[in-house]
Design an enzyme around this catalytic site. Sequence first.
Site, PDB file in Angstrom:
ATOM      1  N   THR A 136       0.824  -1.203   0.000  1.00  0.00           N
ATOM      2  CA  THR A 136       0.000   0.000   0.000  1.00  0.00           C
ATOM      3  C   THR A 136       0.862   1.259   0.000  1.00  0.00           C
ATOM      4  OG1 THR A 136      -1.450   1.283   1.446  1.00  0.00           O
ATOM      5  CG2 THR A 136      -0.105  -0.334   2.528  1.00  0.00           C
ATOM      6  N   ASP A 137       0.289   2.355  -0.496  1.00  0.00           N
ATOM      7  CA  ASP A 137       1.009   3.645  -0.420  1.00  0.00           C
ATOM      8  C   ASP A 137       1.057   4.181   1.010  1.00  0.00           C
ATOM      9  OD1 ASP A 137      -1.681   4.344  -0.137  1.00  0.00           O
ATOM     10  OD2 ASP A 137      -1.680   5.864  -1.716  1.00  0.00           O
ATOM     11  N   GLU A 138       0.254   3.578   1.913  1.00  0.00           N
ATOM     12  CA  GLU A 138       0.206   4.100   3.286  1.00  0.00           C
ATOM     13  C   GLU A 138       1.535   3.923   4.022  1.00  0.00           C
ATOM     14  OE1 GLU A 138      -3.472   3.267   5.362  1.00  0.00           O
ATOM     15  OE2 GLU A 138      -4.532   3.022   3.473  1.00  0.00           O
ATOM     16  N   TYR A 162      -1.830  -0.650  10.934  1.00  0.00           N
ATOM     17  CA  TYR A 162      -1.951  -1.307   9.618  1.00  0.00           C
ATOM     18  C   TYR A 162      -0.752  -0.979   8.739  1.00  0.00           C
ATOM     19  CZ  TYR A 162      -3.255  -1.722   4.686  1.00  0.00           C
ATOM     20  OH  TYR A 162      -3.244  -1.991   3.333  1.00  0.00           O
ATOM     21  N   LYS A 166       2.272  -3.371   7.247  1.00  0.00           N
ATOM     22  CA  LYS A 166       2.554  -3.530   5.809  1.00  0.00           C
ATOM     23  C   LYS A 166       3.987  -3.099   5.510  1.00  0.00           C
ATOM     24  CE  LYS A 166       0.152  -4.685   2.883  1.00  0.00           C
ATOM     25  NZ  LYS A 166      -0.194  -6.038   2.338  1.00  0.00           N
TER      26      LYS A 166
HETATM   27  P1  NAD Z   1      -9.497  -7.610   2.094  1.00  0.00           P
HETATM   28  O1  NAD Z   1      -9.484  -7.330   3.559  1.00  0.00           O
HETATM   29  O2  NAD Z   1     -10.727  -7.345   1.302  1.00  0.00           O
HETATM   30  O3  NAD Z   1      -9.116  -9.149   1.846  1.00  0.00           O
HETATM   31  C1  NAD Z   1      -8.110  -9.796   2.537  1.00  0.00           C
HETATM   32  C2  NAD Z   1      -8.231 -11.282   2.255  1.00  0.00           C
HETATM   33  O4  NAD Z   1      -7.162 -11.961   2.935  1.00  0.00           O
HETATM   34  C3  NAD Z   1      -9.532 -11.894   2.776  1.00  0.00           C
HETATM   35  O5  NAD Z   1     -10.081 -12.779   1.804  1.00  0.00           O
HETATM   36  C4  NAD Z   1      -9.097 -12.673   4.009  1.00  0.00           C
HETATM   37  O6  NAD Z   1      -9.917 -13.812   4.290  1.00  0.00           O
HETATM   38  C5  NAD Z   1      -7.685 -13.090   3.632  1.00  0.00           C
HETATM   39  N1  NAD Z   1      -6.840 -13.352   4.798  1.00  0.00           N
HETATM   40  C6  NAD Z   1      -6.697 -12.566   5.899  1.00  0.00           C
HETATM   41  N2  NAD Z   1      -5.867 -13.168   6.771  1.00  0.00           N
HETATM   42  C7  NAD Z   1      -5.452 -14.336   6.192  1.00  0.00           C
HETATM   43  C8  NAD Z   1      -4.590 -15.383   6.604  1.00  0.00           C
HETATM   44  N3  NAD Z   1      -3.989 -15.349   7.792  1.00  0.00           N
HETATM   45  N4  NAD Z   1      -4.397 -16.426   5.769  1.00  0.00           N
HETATM   46  C9  NAD Z   1      -5.033 -16.466   4.560  1.00  0.00           C
HETATM   47  N5  NAD Z   1      -5.865 -15.504   4.132  1.00  0.00           N
HETATM   48  C10 NAD Z   1      -6.082 -14.453   4.932  1.00  0.00           C
HETATM   49  O7  NAD Z   1      -8.254  -6.812   1.522  1.00  0.00           O
HETATM   50  P2  NAD Z   1      -8.082  -6.087   0.112  1.00  0.00           P
HETATM   51  O8  NAD Z   1      -8.651  -4.739   0.198  1.00  0.00           O
HETATM   52  O9  NAD Z   1      -8.515  -7.012  -0.951  1.00  0.00           O
HETATM   53  O10 NAD Z   1      -6.487  -5.932   0.080  1.00  0.00           O
HETATM   54  C11 NAD Z   1      -5.665  -6.948  -0.483  1.00  0.00           C
HETATM   55  C12 NAD Z   1      -4.210  -6.525  -0.343  1.00  0.00           C
HETATM   56  O11 NAD Z   1      -4.006  -5.280  -1.018  1.00  0.00           O
HETATM   57  C13 NAD Z   1      -3.764  -6.307   1.094  1.00  0.00           C
HETATM   58  O12 NAD Z   1      -2.455  -6.812   1.225  1.00  0.00           O
HETATM   59  C14 NAD Z   1      -3.790  -4.806   1.270  1.00  0.00           C
HETATM   60  O13 NAD Z   1      -2.825  -4.388   2.227  1.00  0.00           O
HETATM   61  C15 NAD Z   1      -3.413  -4.349  -0.127  1.00  0.00           C
HETATM   62  N6  NAD Z   1      -3.925  -3.015  -0.513  1.00  0.00           N
HETATM   63  C16 NAD Z   1      -5.266  -2.749  -0.407  1.00  0.00           C
HETATM   64  C17 NAD Z   1      -5.728  -1.498  -0.819  1.00  0.00           C
HETATM   65  C18 NAD Z   1      -7.207  -1.157  -0.768  1.00  0.00           C
HETATM   66  O14 NAD Z   1      -7.576  -0.020  -1.075  1.00  0.00           O
HETATM   67  N7  NAD Z   1      -8.098  -2.081  -0.448  1.00  0.00           N
HETATM   68  C19 NAD Z   1      -4.835  -0.533  -1.302  1.00  0.00           C
HETATM   69  C20 NAD Z   1      -3.477  -0.856  -1.379  1.00  0.00           C
HETATM   70  C21 NAD Z   1      -3.039  -2.102  -0.999  1.00  0.00           C
HETATM   71  P1  TYD Z   2     -10.763   3.778   4.231  1.00  0.00           P
HETATM   72  O1  TYD Z   2     -11.702   3.364   3.168  1.00  0.00           O
HETATM   73  O2  TYD Z   2     -10.839   3.129   5.568  1.00  0.00           O
HETATM   74  O3  TYD Z   2      -9.279   3.650   3.611  1.00  0.00           O
HETATM   75  P2  TYD Z   2      -7.840   4.133   4.216  1.00  0.00           P
HETATM   76  O4  TYD Z   2      -8.002   4.518   5.624  1.00  0.00           O
HETATM   77  O5  TYD Z   2      -7.014   2.887   4.066  1.00  0.00           O
HETATM   78  O6  TYD Z   2      -7.403   5.253   3.326  1.00  0.00           O
HETATM   79  O7  TYD Z   2     -10.910   5.338   4.456  1.00  0.00           O
HETATM   80  C1  TYD Z   2     -10.736   6.268   3.385  1.00  0.00           C
HETATM   81  C2  TYD Z   2     -10.864   7.653   3.954  1.00  0.00           C
HETATM   82  O8  TYD Z   2     -12.212   7.856   4.386  1.00  0.00           O
HETATM   83  C3  TYD Z   2      -9.997   7.900   5.181  1.00  0.00           C
HETATM   84  O9  TYD Z   2      -9.497   9.236   5.145  1.00  0.00           O
HETATM   85  C4  TYD Z   2     -10.948   7.736   6.350  1.00  0.00           C
HETATM   86  C5  TYD Z   2     -12.270   8.203   5.780  1.00  0.00           C
HETATM   87  N1  TYD Z   2     -13.494   7.551   6.345  1.00  0.00           N
HETATM   88  C6  TYD Z   2     -14.546   8.337   6.817  1.00  0.00           C
HETATM   89  O10 TYD Z   2     -14.490   9.574   6.785  1.00  0.00           O
HETATM   90  N2  TYD Z   2     -15.656   7.696   7.311  1.00  0.00           N
HETATM   91  C7  TYD Z   2     -15.764   6.345   7.363  1.00  0.00           C
HETATM   92  O11 TYD Z   2     -16.795   5.818   7.856  1.00  0.00           O
HETATM   93  C8  TYD Z   2     -14.676   5.545   6.848  1.00  0.00           C
HETATM   94  C9  TYD Z   2     -14.743   4.049   6.880  1.00  0.00           C
HETATM   95  C10 TYD Z   2     -13.568   6.206   6.338  1.00  0.00           C
END
Ligand code: NAD
Ligand code: TYD
Length: 359
Positions: A136-138, A162, A166
């Site tokens: 993630t960019d975070e 988180y 990461k």
């Molecule tokens: P998500 O939470 O929707 O899905 C995570 C999946 O991992 C789930 O299916 C869960 O069951 C599985 N999982 C969790 N713990 C596990 C374990 N111990 N063993 C096996 N499986 C396990 O997450 P996402 O949003 O799909 O994100 C996927 C990846 O992308 C993550 O690594 C996250 O850090 C990264 N990422 C997400 C975003 C975003 O905006 N969602 C952005 C940048 C990077």
């Molecule tokens: P989120 O979807 O949790 O992603 P991330 O924290 O990984 O960027 O949140 C996106 C942005 O929205 C973040 O600045 C927090 C804000 N947010 C709210 O304002 N209200 C909410 O209920 C949630 C879940 C997020």
Amino acid sequence: MKTYLVTGGAGFIGSNFIHYMFNKYGDDIRIINLDVLTYAGNLENLKDIENRDNYTFVKGDICDKETVSRIFTENDIDYVVHFAAESHVDRSIKNPEVFVQTNVLGTAVMLNCAKAAWEQEDGSFKEGKKFLHVSTDEVYGSLPEGNGYFYEDTPYSPHSPYSASKASSDMLVKAYMDTYKFPANITNCSNNYGPYQFPEKLIPLMINNALSGKKLPVYGDGKNVRDWLYVADHAKAIDMVINKGRLFETYNVGGHNEKQNIEIVNIIIETLQETLDDSDSRKALVTKDLITYVEDRKGHDRRYAIAPDKIRKEIGWEPETMFKDGIKLTIKWYFAHEDWMKNVTSGDYQKYYNDMYKV
Ligand code: NAD
Ligand code: TYD
């Protein structure tokens, strides 16, 4: 035929990636999906592909060495695409330990098992293998308002449990690349949105609440900025980095779609109003009066923004879906999958929601 071991493939991005790959490659690839099915993992996301001969689901934990090494022993894995993680910042603030367990220890187990399977007697690695670590960019921390971007060489400065977990997992991958010349890439992506996203994250939470006439909880002043990427564009980037990415490199994947949270909430309300039929009783409920400013998230990062120059120049990837189009596709998907939303918001979700938003 290449065999992909996808971890976390039942989650949001993982399931979109699996769909993308089968749409693109059909029967020319094999995918094994390892997922323990936490609250965020949902096999409904993969219903339409579950019976394919070239797809296997393994219910298992990435922290469980035996399960992971068995998969490598029984299959000639070419690529690992490592999505599995705990992914929600608010949950990490309440309960950091599971983030360290899954994101750090789980990644260590995945790396070790891949290394054991791919390393040859002389310490080099079998040709053509790759571990793609999805991050993630975070990890880069927070940018000031309206000024600067994250680049691949931006120093890590994570703030939430988180992003710290990461960042630790990225460091482990970097250590394997530096120490063993382990064949890997890291991708650091901005905020994704699209189908199958669990409604604890901003966009699906706001869509779901608005359609139920529930308050739309905006943290702090609503002016935090995220750089939104349509999930199919992310899936395409991962496929391209697997095929074209130079080993040992990191690629930032971003959307050039920077928006303040309050802008996002307003766009969602406007798009819902346009989309809902006049005869739909929910139309009257979806108004800006639902917007409610609530207590800010602890340690809330102000702004994330990616300059995807390297991936564009080296690999030829660019974000294709502008936010105004992506949000329409997303809302359309949630309309067409109301049962999906009903199923994921029953049970434990209500407890999470009530605790988190103190209702
Ligand atoms: P998500 O939470 O929707 O899905 C995570 C999946 O991992 C789930 O299916 C869960 O069951 C599985 N999982 C969790 N713990 C596990 C374990 N111990 N063993 C096996 N499986 C396990 O997450 P996402 O949003 O799909 O994100 C996927 C990846 O992308 C993550 O690594 C996250 O850090 C990264 N990422 C997400 C975003 C975003 O905006 N969602 C952005 C940048 C990077
Ligand atoms: P989120 O979807 O949790 O992603 P991330 O924290 O990984 O960027 O949140 C996106 C942005 O929205 C973040 O600045 C927090 C804000 N947010 C709210 O304002 N209200 C909410 O209920 C949630 C879940 C997020």
